[in-house]
Design a protein around this motif. Structure first.
Motif, PDB file in Angstrom:
ATOM      1  N   ILE A 196      -8.261  -3.299  13.131  1.00  0.00           N
ATOM      2  CA  ILE A 196      -9.036  -1.410  12.615  1.00  0.00           C
ATOM      3  C   ILE A 196      -9.893  -1.251  10.949  1.00  0.00           C
ATOM      4  N   ILE A 197      -9.164  -1.577  10.053  1.00  0.00           N
ATOM      5  CA  ILE A 197      -9.651  -2.510   8.951  1.00  0.00           C
ATOM      6  C   ILE A 197     -10.571  -4.041   8.744  1.00  0.00           C
TER       7      ILE A 197
ATOM      8  N   GLN B 182      -6.426   3.563  16.545  1.00  0.00           N
ATOM      9  CA  GLN B 182      -4.755   3.050  16.185  1.00  0.00           C
ATOM     10  C   GLN B 182      -4.082   3.973  16.430  1.00  0.00           C
TER      11      GLN B 182
ATOM     12  N   PHE C 181      -0.365   5.761   9.083  1.00  0.00           N
ATOM     13  CA  PHE C 181       0.217   5.127  10.524  1.00  0.00           C
ATOM     14  C   PHE C 181       1.616   5.445   9.600  1.00  0.00           C
ATOM     15  N   SER C 182       1.962   5.148   8.886  1.00  0.00           N
ATOM     16  CA  SER C 182       3.268   5.046   8.493  1.00  0.00           C
ATOM     17  C   SER C 182       3.895   6.246   8.574  1.00  0.00           C
TER      18      SER C 182
ATOM     19  N   LEU D  39     -15.389   3.839   9.839  1.00  0.00           N
ATOM     20  CA  LEU D  39     -14.531   2.643  10.500  1.00  0.00           C
ATOM     21  C   LEU D  39     -12.952   3.978  11.252  1.00  0.00           C
TER      22      LEU D  39
ATOM     23  N   VAL E 234      -0.529  -5.009   5.974  1.00  0.00           N
ATOM     24  CA  VAL E 234      -0.364  -3.439   5.970  1.00  0.00           C
ATOM     25  C   VAL E 234      -0.146  -3.450   7.229  1.00  0.00           C
TER      26      VAL E 234
ATOM     27  N   TRP F 263       0.881  -1.047   0.151  1.00  0.00           N
ATOM     28  CA  TRP F 263       0.052   0.171   0.090  1.00  0.00           C
ATOM     29  C   TRP F 263       0.688   0.886   0.264  1.00  0.00           C
TER      30      TRP F 263
ATOM     31  N   THR G  48      -9.112   2.240   2.178  1.00  0.00           N
ATOM     32  CA  THR G  48      -9.272   2.243   3.585  1.00  0.00           C
ATOM     33  C   THR G  48      -8.088   1.777   3.873  1.00  0.00           C
TER      34      THR G  48
ATOM     35  N   ARG H   1     -12.259   3.327  14.739  1.00  0.00           N
ATOM     36  CA  ARG H   1     -10.761   2.466  14.480  1.00  0.00           C
ATOM     37  C   ARG H   1      -9.872   3.058  14.409  1.00  0.00           C
ATOM     38  N   PHE H   2     -10.017   3.973  13.517  1.00  0.00           N
ATOM     39  CA  PHE H   2      -8.381   4.991  12.961  1.00  0.00           C
ATOM     40  C   PHE H   2      -8.477   5.383  14.139  1.00  0.00           C
TER      41      PHE H   2
ATOM     42  N   GLU I 258       1.758  -1.295   9.700  1.00  0.00           N
ATOM     43  CA  GLU I 258       1.510  -0.199  11.021  1.00  0.00           C
ATOM     44  C   GLU I 258      -0.103  -0.302  11.390  1.00  0.00           C
ATOM     45  N   ILE I 259      -1.088  -0.993  10.585  1.00  0.00           N
ATOM     46  CA  ILE I 259      -2.180  -1.398  11.389  1.00  0.00           C
ATOM     47  C   ILE I 259      -2.594  -2.700  12.148  1.00  0.00           C
ATOM     48  N   ASN I 260      -3.077  -2.536  13.109  1.00  0.00           N
ATOM     49  CA  ASN I 260      -3.993  -3.397  13.297  1.00  0.00           C
ATOM     50  C   ASN I 260      -5.236  -4.455  12.506  1.00  0.00           C
TER      51      ASN I 260
END
Lengths: 314, 311
Positions: free
Chosen positions: B173-174, A222, A191-192, A215, B166, A134, A183, A218-219, B168-170
């Motif tokens: 989350i998605i 995170q 988040f990177s 979401l 991804v 991604w 998403t 959730r974001f 970086e993402i738990n």
């Protein structure tokens, strides 16, 4: 006619030939009927119906890299030149988000320069992932650095990813997986740390941000749990609030009510996904069934896009 | 002072010690699951005014290859929940675990849970090894659940396709929300939703991401092969499902959900111990519900499905 459609696909002959040649080897959804039947005349006809003044042309999924870097470079160039010709032949009716040969980095860097400097393209079109990487992935850092240096408009279109393609035989990837992949790439950029590192890039994400707005909680969770919060110095909402989101396939009161609570209306731009979906008239009607003020409708249909693409003001 | 307990939480996890001990050698538990105790659950409920929590098993799940082991683990969990219910009268109900994909074992456990333990319903995952709930494999299970007019609570997993995508993402989350959407869509477009009209489905996390993707589903449902699978229409099915508020008790998500389904279909859920009950009470208070609607979400909507908790 006043609308500016930032999400409108075109199918140059070179792309048509490449998809036809790829045949069954072409990733899903492959070369579907709406793409096969595309012509500039049909695009203009659809634009007339809904009142679209200008449409930004881009190449849809599966994209131009069908396995070979050299072929992809050639195809990107051919598509971009065909797009530039359409732009020149139909004054102010078309703009161009140029295609790149990614994941071929060197070819893509060369094409960014050619498209923006020689062809005067309005921006660059990327996909949400390339071979399951991604956009926040470090591989893309040279591309994002260059786009940042140029303060480019970057239009990000979803595509299938091998892991999640054809999961359910009953329907194709567009239904659930495309929105999800948008998403993922928004999450990857945020988040990177790429979103805050390359802050001059003016991002447009498709389909109301995929499923990100729904979401949002959730974001935020995170963001609180990041190992390196310094990658997101101004917080997750700061980044989400400066991205742009088109209304293609989400011009409906449910997703719009969600999106407008997550981001300011100034970030929402008109898009159709033509030749897929319900066209410019369907999107204009769908948008007007949502709760916005008259000045917000005008901003979504035109003003917000003009801030990114001022040459269409004339 | 803590509020008088009145809320019913349909999404609350428990970790029976014997289950944890048996699974731990092969699977990692998240720290909050590792630390779970029944006292911790009760304290969290008391702080937020939760009268009763319907407990269910979440990840890492119940089936690690052996049917026999899965039957044993499932029984441990279901029996433990009944012990919690006995020790804390009125505070705990159960969405019973099943050893799926073991079909025979699941049918036997379903009967034990509903007939002997008087469980409130059955807890399923949204997918099992990339088979979503509309898959033909589930037919014998859903025939039985439909015959019993059972409440079926579903919890998402991160399907094998989508793990570690991804970095970086738990995954929660998605990928969790997406898997709920996949299973809702699977039930709709395979015809299972219409075929088993007596099952009372509860989906976690406000329906995953389904409400945001509604236009995609509406357009798909217009295609003749899918229209035939939905004789009462897409919205009929979506509006009879139930959706909990866990991890989605904010105005953006619930505002979207309420555009699609009546408030009668929305139920309080917390995802404890991953999130706290009080966070959800506070979140819901900011979602613009009328006093009557808020009471319905907190309690009355769940009572229609689970009337035994009305005392």
């Amino acid at each position: 006619m006043a609308i500016i459609d930032v999400h409108h696909h075109f199918v140059p002959a070179a792309y048509k030939d490449a998809l036809t040649a790829a045949g069954d080897a072409c990733p899903p959804p492959g070369f579907q009927a709406p793409l096969r039947q595309w012509s500039a005349a049909r695009s203009l006809e659809d634009m007339e119906k809904g009142g679209t003044a200008s449409a930004m042309l881009s190449i849809t999924t599966p994209g131009i890299h069908l396995g070979d870097d050299r072929a992809a470079r050639k195809l990107a160039r051919a598509c971009n030149e065909a797009g530039a010709r359409l732009v020149a032949d139909h004054k102010n009716r078309f703009g161009l988000f140029a295609a790149l040969s990614l994941p071929d980095i060197d070819g893509a860097l060369a094409e960014i320069a050619y498209a923006l400097d020689n062809l005067k393209a309005d921006g660059i079109g990327l996909y949400t992932n390339y071979r399951a990487k991604w956009l926040g992935h470090e591989d893309f850092a040279p591309i994002l650095a260059e786009l940042d240096a140029r303060k480019a408009v970057v239009f990000v279109h979803p595509t299938s990813v091998d892991c999640c393609s054809g999961l359910q035989p009953e329907y194709n990837d567009a239904t659930i997986e495309y929105g999800t992949d948008t998403t993922r790439t928004i999450g990857s950029l945020v988040f990177s740390g790429a979103a805050s590192r390359y802050r001059n890039i003016r991002w447009i994400f498709c389909h109301g941000g995929g499923t990100m707005p729904y979401l949002i909680e959730r974001f935020l969770t995170q963001a609180k749990r990041m190992d390196h919060p310094e990658l997101l110095p101004d917080g997750v909402l700061h980044e989400l609030h400066r991205f742009h989101y088109d209304i293609a396939q989400v011009a409906h009161p449910a997703p719009m009510s969600c999106l407008k609570r997550v981001v300011p209306t100034s970030q929402i731009v008109f898009g159709t996904d033509y030749p897929y979906g319900i066209g410019s008239l369907g999107h204009a009607k769908g948008l007007h069934a949502c709760e916005f003020t008259d000045s917000e409708f005008t901003a979504i249909e035109r003003g917000n896009a003009l801030r990114l693409l001022p040459r269409f003001a004339g | 002072m803590a509020p008088a307990p009145h809320i019913i939480d349909v999404h609350h996890h428990f970790v029976p010690p014997a289950y944890k001990a048996a699974v731990q050698p092969k699977r990692r538990f998240q720290p909050c699951m590792e630390a779970w105790t029944v006292q911790g659950s009760v304290e969290d409920m008391d702080k937020a005014g939760v009268a009763t929590a319907l407990v269910s098993i979440t990840l890492p799940g119940l089936h690690f290859g052996s049917n026999e082991e899965s039957r044993r683990l499932t029984r441990i969990c279901n029996d433990y929940a009944m012990e919690m219910a006995r020790n804390y009268p009125g505070r705990f109900g159960l969405f019973a675990a099943l050893p799926w994909p073991d079909v025979e074992g699941s049918l036997a456990e379903l009967a034990y849970a509903l007939d002997t333990l008087k469980a409130d319903g059955i807890g399923l995952y949204t997918s099992y090894d990339t088979k979503w709930l509309g898959h033909a494999d589930f037919a014998p299970l859903f025939e039985e659940l439909n015959r019993r007019k059972a409440v079926v609570y579903t919890h998402p997993v991160c399907a094998p396709c989508c793990q570690g995508l991804v970095p970086e993402i738990n995954e929660s989350i998605i990928e969790y929300g997406t898997d709920t959407t996949r299973t809702i869509s699977s039930l709709l477009f395979t015809g299972s939703a219409a075929r088993y009209p007596n099952i009372k489905w509860i989906f976690s996390h406000a329906g995953g991401t389904m409400p945001f993707l509604i236009e995609r589903l509406v357009n798909l449902a217009k295609a003749p092969p899918f229209a035939a699978k939905l004789p009462n229409g897409l919205m009929h099915e979506l509006q009879r499902f139930y959706y909990d508020t866990a991890q989605a008790s904010n105005p953006s998500s619930l505002g979207c959900l309420r555009t699609i389904v009546p408030t009668s279909q929305i139920m309080f859920g917390t995802d404890y111990p991953f999130r706290l009950s009080i966070e959800h009470v506070e979140g819901l208070a900011g979602c613009g519900f009328s006093a009557g609607d808020l009471k319905a979400v907190h309690r009355d909507n769940a009572l229609r499905l689970l009337p035994k908790w009305s005392r």
